[in-house]
Enzyme design. Structure first.
Site, PDB file in Angstrom:
ATOM      1  N   GLU A  33      13.107 -24.983 -47.190  1.00  0.00           N
ATOM      2  CA  GLU A  33      13.352 -25.036 -48.591  1.00  0.00           C
ATOM      3  C   GLU A  33      12.461 -26.226 -49.121  1.00  0.00           C
ATOM      4  O   GLU A  33      11.495 -25.875 -50.243  1.00  0.00           O
ATOM      5  CB  GLU A  33      14.684 -25.566 -48.737  1.00  0.00           C
ATOM      6  N   LYS A 113       2.192 -58.848 -35.470  1.00  0.00           N
ATOM      7  CA  LYS A 113       0.896 -58.589 -36.104  1.00  0.00           C
ATOM      8  C   LYS A 113       0.335 -57.508 -35.710  1.00  0.00           C
ATOM      9  O   LYS A 113       0.123 -56.985 -34.408  1.00  0.00           O
ATOM     10  CB  LYS A 113      -0.201 -59.937 -35.459  1.00  0.00           C
ATOM     11  N   LYS A 322      -2.052 -64.862 -31.087  1.00  0.00           N
ATOM     12  CA  LYS A 322      -2.476 -63.650 -30.464  1.00  0.00           C
ATOM     13  C   LYS A 322      -2.232 -63.480 -28.918  1.00  0.00           C
ATOM     14  O   LYS A 322      -2.203 -64.711 -28.199  1.00  0.00           O
ATOM     15  CB  LYS A 322      -4.068 -63.611 -30.621  1.00  0.00           C
ATOM     16  N   CYS A 423     -22.981 -31.670  -6.807  1.00  0.00           N
ATOM     17  CA  CYS A 423     -24.024 -30.402  -6.595  1.00  0.00           C
ATOM     18  C   CYS A 423     -25.377 -30.793  -6.633  1.00  0.00           C
ATOM     19  O   CYS A 423     -26.164 -29.962  -6.251  1.00  0.00           O
ATOM     20  CB  CYS A 423     -23.554 -29.416  -7.146  1.00  0.00           C
ATOM     21  N   CYS A 438     -23.493 -32.264 -16.223  1.00  0.00           N
ATOM     22  CA  CYS A 438     -24.046 -31.392 -14.801  1.00  0.00           C
ATOM     23  C   CYS A 438     -24.155 -30.207 -15.115  1.00  0.00           C
ATOM     24  O   CYS A 438     -23.128 -29.491 -15.778  1.00  0.00           O
ATOM     25  CB  CYS A 438     -23.106 -31.586 -13.620  1.00  0.00           C
ATOM     26  N   CYS A 444     -20.671 -25.873  -9.623  1.00  0.00           N
ATOM     27  CA  CYS A 444     -20.340 -27.079  -9.537  1.00  0.00           C
ATOM     28  C   CYS A 444     -18.746 -27.289  -9.103  1.00  0.00           C
ATOM     29  O   CYS A 444     -18.096 -27.249  -9.845  1.00  0.00           O
ATOM     30  CB  CYS A 444     -20.902 -28.026 -10.440  1.00  0.00           C
TER      31      CYS A 444
END
Ligand code: IVH
Length: 697
Positions: A33, A113, A322, A423, A438, A444
């Site tokens: 809706e 914080k 902190k 490889c 690579c 590989c």
């Protein structure tokens, strides 16, 4: 109703629903809706762009492109806070507060914080008119179109409906003209999702939620911003007149008026209360929906704030504490180079195991060649290891205090590889990319294994009876070399296979053995995967940059693999969401003969490479849970086609008008009795166009 009135009505109504949903967690209407009304508003706004309101909810879905963000001067400068990492300094600050207030009693508000980007929002006459980044503190970028996608941020606080619940209206509570500030962030959940998607398609991962948020808020296309579900916690109110006496009052008022104020704040009476809060949240903060890096402590009383004043850079009445990311010194035993599915090479530090924030760390990613150069590591060095965002271990640098313990370090410098560690192929790097690759895609081993792992995952072929360890055995035994070989496996070939698998992260050993039941589950899983629809198969084959959604769109658009393979650059670009990079990648994929061979083998094995089933059986669930009836004739549909369309999209066709009917679709020459009955019962009536809107979202 004239368009202007309808636009106003829809804008207010949808803003009200948004508010109820995002602030009060109450859905007053179904998603369908809501989308339906939103689509109607969007159409009206397209026809009458001059009537679109600044607080239109259509801003939330984005669409506007900003080429260059305008620079705006902040009315009140956006200061930063002084920081501390230890309790002693915090107590010193508290002493200075006491002195500054001449011993008068005071209260602190402690807040989390949040670690995102600070944003400033201006409201004029109750309407959100500007959203600006902090910038250098005195001026920032005008990112209004982007902040309007923040669903928890009211676009307009005048709307009557929003005030029903309170004795005061939001405007009475907050005033008409004010500025608020908060921290815009990318919820952790969204960050993880985006990174998972990026990994799936071979894109470099985003470093952390903070950078991801900062980057997203500054994007030019607000539609992309909207798709990333950013959010914002509000933590400050500013206005010309003294609207509130305390910070607490302002937070309560903001919350009441519908702003997203985190409930994590607390009022305390002294520094002991602050320290208790710090300790309480040191672990608990990790359960919050966004990254955090500390606590902000603020004087509650505004008059006292004024007495204390500011230094050149920051207020004296607030400070940030902190949390220290725990870091430890440990020996770098080796650097290994991992090869991913796309051939990207990731260097990994192999560390002497060390306990960090309650887990044992043995390995840490070194990201790429640039990071290795930046860190200047030698094997045998002691390095400082930290948990970034408290989850992923990170090498932050050489422990210089312990350099002497590695006397021969000049000869043991860590260098990035020039050739693939597995490889031996020479590595290459694309301009502008940090990663080396690579190029030996088809030979590989770790790339081959990675591609099979990608193929079997739930979002792709969903063969969950296979996993990393089992694939490893199958490859080592030479039973499979690519995904198509899975479809040639037999019971006898698998029974009795065994291997000890070592988990790379934990170093834990686990025995993988193929007993009868396991083998049967594997074979059943492989057989069932043949029913996965074309879109999933297309994702599974691992075209770089083609994620789940793009694969689905390609499947819907081209319907068959042949059509997709024949498509040129321009044709591919015409598909919704396919950009140059994706188009080019698809062309490159099919230009490779080995890839074409793989696809042919998968086709021969019976996988779905056509979208036919998707169309005739189920198209979508757009009409799920809805009952519909039609009357009259239609331009785009015969009666049968319309009935089929309803059913294919999850709707239920009913035979007569009743109160339970959700929609009556009204065509040319509609039966008057049905119309009347529908009107009497208040059943919604829609025309063919609106039905299409309902269908296509
Ligand atoms: S108050 C005048 N409260 O931390 C001080 N800041 O350097 C206004 N931050 O740039 C900031 N959470 O982006 C405040 N609950 C919070 C905060 C918070 C995060 C950020 C903000 C500011 C930086 C402080």
């Amino acid at each position: 109703m004239n368009p202007q009135d309808r636009i106003n009505e829809l804008t207010d109504l949808l803003n009200h629903y948004n508010q109820r949903y995002y602030q009060d967690a109450i859905s007053e209407v179904s998603d369908q809706e809501f989308d339906f009304l939103l689509k109607e508003l969007e159409n009206l706004e397209n026809q009458h762009p001059e009537l679109k309101r600044a607080d239109s909810p259509t801003h939330r879905v984005g669409g506007e492109i900003t080429k260059n963000f305008e620079t705006v001067k902040h009315k009140y400068p956006m200061l930063s806070l002084s920081n501390t990492y230890n309790e002693g300094e915090l107590r010193d600050w508290d002493d200075r507060i006491k002195k500054g207030l001449n011993g008068a009693p005071y209260e602190y508000i402690c807040e989390i914080k949040f670690d995102g980007i600070s944003l400033s929002f201006t409201y004029e006459n109750g309407l959100l008119t500007k959203g600006v980044t902090r910038g250098d503190g005195s001026q920032g970028d005008d990112i209004t179109t982007n902040v309007k996608t923040l669903r928890t941020l009211p676009l307009n606080i005048n709307s009557k409906k929003q005030t029903d619940l309170f004795s005061q209206t939001p405007v009475q509570i907050l005033g008409e003209n004010f500025e608020i500030r908060g921290e815009g962030f990318m919820p952790n959940e969204v960050f993880d999702r985006i990174n998972q998607e990026r990994e799936d398609i071979g894109e470099e991962k985003l470093a952390n939620p903070r950078n991801a948020a900062a980057g997203t808020f500054k994007m030019q296309d607000s539609k992309v911003v909207a798709s990333r579900n950013l959010d914002c916690y509000i933590y400050q109110y500013l206005s010309e007149n003294d609207h509130f006496k305390t910070h607490e009052e302002s937070l309560v008022a903001l919350k009441k008026a519908g702003f997203n104020v985190s409930e994590s704040y607390r009022k305390v009476n002294d520094i002991e209360g602050v320290i208790a809060y710090i300790n309480e949240w040191s672990e608990k903060r990790h359960a919050l929906p966004c990254a955090t890096d500390g606590i902000v402590i603020k004087i509650n009383d505004y008059a006292q704030r004024e007495d204390l004043g500011f230094t050149a850079k920051s207020p004296r009445w607030a400070i940030a504490y902190k949390y220290k990311a725990e870091s430890k010194s440990t020996r770098l035993n080796a650097v290994t180079f991992q090869v991913g599915r796309t051939g990207a090479i990731t260097p990994v530090a192999e560390l002497e195991p060390v306990e960090l924030s309650m887990t044992t760390v043995r390995r840490a990613t070194l990201h790429n060649a640039d990071e290795i150069n930046r860190l200047g590591l030698s094997i045998g060095d002691y390095v400082m290891v930290e948990k970034a965002g408290e989850i992923i271990p990170k090498v932050i640098g050489v422990d210089v205090a312990r350099l002497a313990e590695n006397p021969d370090r000049e000869n043991k410098k860590v260098k990035f590889r020039s050739h693939c560690p597995v490889c031996g192929t020479k590595l290459y790097r694309n301009e502008g990319e940090a990663a080396y690759y690579c190029p030996n895609e088809t030979g590989c081993p770790p790339q081959l294994k990675g591609r099979v792992e990608h193929f079997i995952q739930r979002k792709a072929m969903n063969i969950d009876s296979l996993g990393e360890g089992k694939i490893e055995i199958l490859m080592e035994q030479g039973l499979i070399s690519d995904a198509s070989d899975l479809y040639n496996l037999h019971f006898e070939k698998l029974l009795g296979l065994e291997k000890v698998h070592v988990d790379e992260q934990t170093g834990k050993e686990r025995k993988v053995s193929f007993k009868e039941k396991t083998v049967q589950n594997i074979l059943d899983g492989i057989e069932n995967s043949k029913q996965q629809p074309f879109g999933k198969v297309l994702f599974a084959i691992g075209i770089r940059f083609v994620g789940e959604t793009t694969a689905q769109k390609l499947a819907q658009y081209f319907k068959t693999l042949e059509a997709l393979q024949l498509a040129d650059f321009e044709t591919l670009r015409a598909v919704p969401d396919v950009g140059e990079k994706v188009a080019q990648s698809i062309l490159t994929f099919f230009a490779n003969e080995k890839n074409r061979e793989l696809v042919n083998k998968l086709k021969a094995a019976g996988l779905q490479f056509e979208a036919e089933n998707m169309v005739t059986e189920a198209e979508s669930n757009a009409l799920e849970g809805l009952t519909l009836l039609y009357t009259g004739t239609f331009e785009n549909f015969s009666r049968e086609a319309l009935e089929q369309k309803i059913e294919a999209n999850g709707g239920k066709l009913v035979s007569g008008v009743s109160k339970k009917l959700d929609y009556l679709i009204v065509g040319e020459g509609a039966g008057p009795s049905k119309l009347k009955k529908a009107e009497d019962l208040g059943v919604k009536m829609i025309n063919e166009q609106q039905f299409l809107v309902l269908l296509n979202g």
